[in-house]
Enzyme design. Structure first.
Site, PDB file in Angstrom:
ATOM      1  N   ARG A   1       0.844  -1.156   0.157  1.00  0.00           N
ATOM      2  CA  ARG A   1       0.152  -0.063  -0.091  1.00  0.00           C
ATOM      3  C   ARG A   1       0.780   1.222  -0.003  1.00  0.00           C
ATOM      4  O   ARG A   1       1.949   1.167   0.699  1.00  0.00           O
ATOM      5  CB  ARG A   1      -0.874   0.000   1.181  1.00  0.00           C
ATOM      6  CG  ARG A   1      -1.944  -0.843   1.079  1.00  0.00           C
ATOM      7  CD  ARG A   1      -2.982  -0.514   0.004  1.00  0.00           C
ATOM      8  NE  ARG A   1      -4.245  -1.337  -0.120  1.00  0.00           N
ATOM      9  CZ  ARG A   1      -4.487  -2.426  -0.737  1.00  0.00           C
ATOM     10  NH1 ARG A   1      -3.341  -2.775  -1.854  1.00  0.00           N
ATOM     11  NH2 ARG A   1      -5.181  -3.203  -0.802  1.00  0.00           N
TER      12      ARG A   1
ATOM     13  N   GLU B   1      -3.130   7.224  -4.507  1.00  0.00           N
ATOM     14  CA  GLU B   1      -3.522   6.612  -5.682  1.00  0.00           C
ATOM     15  C   GLU B   1      -5.062   6.811  -6.269  1.00  0.00           C
ATOM     16  O   GLU B   1      -5.900   7.001  -5.309  1.00  0.00           O
ATOM     17  CB  GLU B   1      -3.346   4.969  -5.417  1.00  0.00           C
ATOM     18  CG  GLU B   1      -3.309   4.101  -6.551  1.00  0.00           C
ATOM     19  CD  GLU B   1      -2.988   2.821  -6.121  1.00  0.00           C
ATOM     20  OE1 GLU B   1      -3.787   1.813  -6.638  1.00  0.00           O
ATOM     21  OE2 GLU B   1      -1.892   2.427  -5.330  1.00  0.00           O
TER      22      GLU B   1
ATOM     23  N   HIS C   1      -0.331  -0.339 -10.429  1.00  0.00           N
ATOM     24  CA  HIS C   1      -1.039  -1.372  -9.397  1.00  0.00           C
ATOM     25  C   HIS C   1      -1.492  -2.752 -10.068  1.00  0.00           C
ATOM     26  O   HIS C   1      -2.527  -3.030 -10.366  1.00  0.00           O
ATOM     27  CB  HIS C   1      -2.344  -0.800  -8.875  1.00  0.00           C
ATOM     28  CG  HIS C   1      -2.840  -1.524  -7.499  1.00  0.00           C
ATOM     29  ND1 HIS C   1      -3.042  -0.675  -6.204  1.00  0.00           N
ATOM     30  CD2 HIS C   1      -2.739  -2.550  -6.882  1.00  0.00           C
ATOM     31  CE1 HIS C   1      -3.318  -1.497  -5.214  1.00  0.00           C
ATOM     32  NE2 HIS C   1      -3.095  -2.554  -5.617  1.00  0.00           N
TER      33      HIS C   1
ATOM     34  N   GLY D   1       0.022  -5.744  -9.002  1.00  0.00           N
ATOM     35  CA  GLY D   1       0.083  -6.993  -8.228  1.00  0.00           C
ATOM     36  C   GLY D   1      -0.419  -8.191  -8.379  1.00  0.00           C
ATOM     37  O   GLY D   1       0.236  -9.363  -8.671  1.00  0.00           O
TER      38      GLY D   1
END
Length: 313
Positions: free
Chosen positions: A233, A262, A280, A282
């Site tokens: 995060r 974000e 992002h 992931g």
């Protein structure tokens, strides 16, 4: 049963949700605050994603919702305490995205150490004039020390891949000691990890307790050749302090998949050649995103059937 899905999901997940009678916001756009607040009074279940915030004040009115199933592991965008007080169960999707996120952290580590993003931009811009012995020299990875901040499932998965794949030594910071099947040393502070590691990877959850856990002091403790990786995060890292360290070349680089505010990425950060920036990604494989959606729906079905949620937070 009334179910609302706040975002477009992989088609297989949406097909199952439709079969459950769901109403779907078939869009990539985040619903306005007022609409999200309305959902709590109108639906038995909500399947939401990162960016669909549910702060404490949204639970102060009349709440019909019995379960909020988060599409993801991190749930700091939902005030879980306020939800519990309102009788709402919050669930998440642990486990299914462990390897995908650890793989992406490895990707960022390799890209940053070997300056791959800079090289790719050079070639695409048509500015590469040919091989030279001193062009774009990066750093090796084999035998280096990897420091993990947050040694849960994903942190351990990255450490295992790094140790067995690249012979890296592992140090970590975590609130408790972890028993793992490879050599790893727990250090008492994040600053100790920053000082000893060649690469620091953030895998701590977001939220008030971990905001700026890796702050200015930890960044200052890093080696001049050190690299910071964050796939967890954005607010776990003090982004302003990190940008200053990168601009002043007090550390060698950073590989980031998440950002403090974000989806806003500061202009100063985007201007840096020594920062690798991803949007992002992931858990962004089809297999993982489908599994996340199915797990979220499993949680909803269980709660609305009066059974315990498989994955309560």
């Amino acid at each position: 049963m009334s179910l609302f899905v706040t975002r477009r999901l992989p088609e297989r997940v949406m097909a199952r949700a439709r079969a459950m009678g769901a109403e779907i916001h078939d869009s990539d756009e985040v619903l306005p605050d007022a609409e999200r607040a309305r959902l709590l009074g109108a639906y038995d279940a909500i399947l939401c994603t990162l960016g669909d915030t549910f702060p404490a004040d949204m639970f102060e009115g009349s709440v019909k919702t019995r379960v909020i199933a988060n599409f993801g592991v991190g749930y700091n965008h939902i005030d879980a305490d306020a939800a519990k007080a309102a009788g709402v169960i919050v669930t998440n999707t642990p486990g299914v995205l462990t390897d995908a996120t650890a793989d992406l952290a490895m990707t960022l580590m390799l890209m940053t150490l070997r300056r791959a993003a800079e090289g790719e931009r050079l070639v695409r811009a048509g500015d590469w004039t040919g091989w030279t012995p001193t062009q774009m020299l990066g750093q090796g990875i084999t035998g280096k020390t990897l420091g993990i901040v947050g040694f849960g499932r994903i942190g351990q998965a990255m450490a295992r891949k790094a140790h067995h794949g690249f012979g890296m030594e592992i140090v970590y910071y975590n609130r408790s000691e972890k028993q793992v099947d490879f050599p790893a040393r727990r250090l008492p502070t994040v600053e100790d990890v920053a000082q000893e590691a060649d690469v620091v990877a953030i895998h701590a959850p977001g939220g008030a307790d971990t905001r700026h856990l890796f702050g200015a002091a930890a960044i200052a403790a890093m080696k001049p050749t050190g690299v910071l990786i964050n796939t967890a995060r954005g607010d776990v890292v003090d982004e302003t302090a990190l940008i200053a360290a990168l601009e002043e070349h007090r550390i060698a680089g950073a590989g980031l998949d998440v950002y403090e505010h974000e989806p806003t990425v500061p202009d100063r950060l985007r201007a840096l050649d020594n920062a690798v920036l991803l949007p992002h990604l992931g858990s962004a494989t089809l297999e993982v995103r489908e599994a996340m959606g199915m797990m979220a729906l499993d949680n909803i079905e269980a709660v609305l059937a009066g059974r315990p949620a498989p994955n309560p937070v």
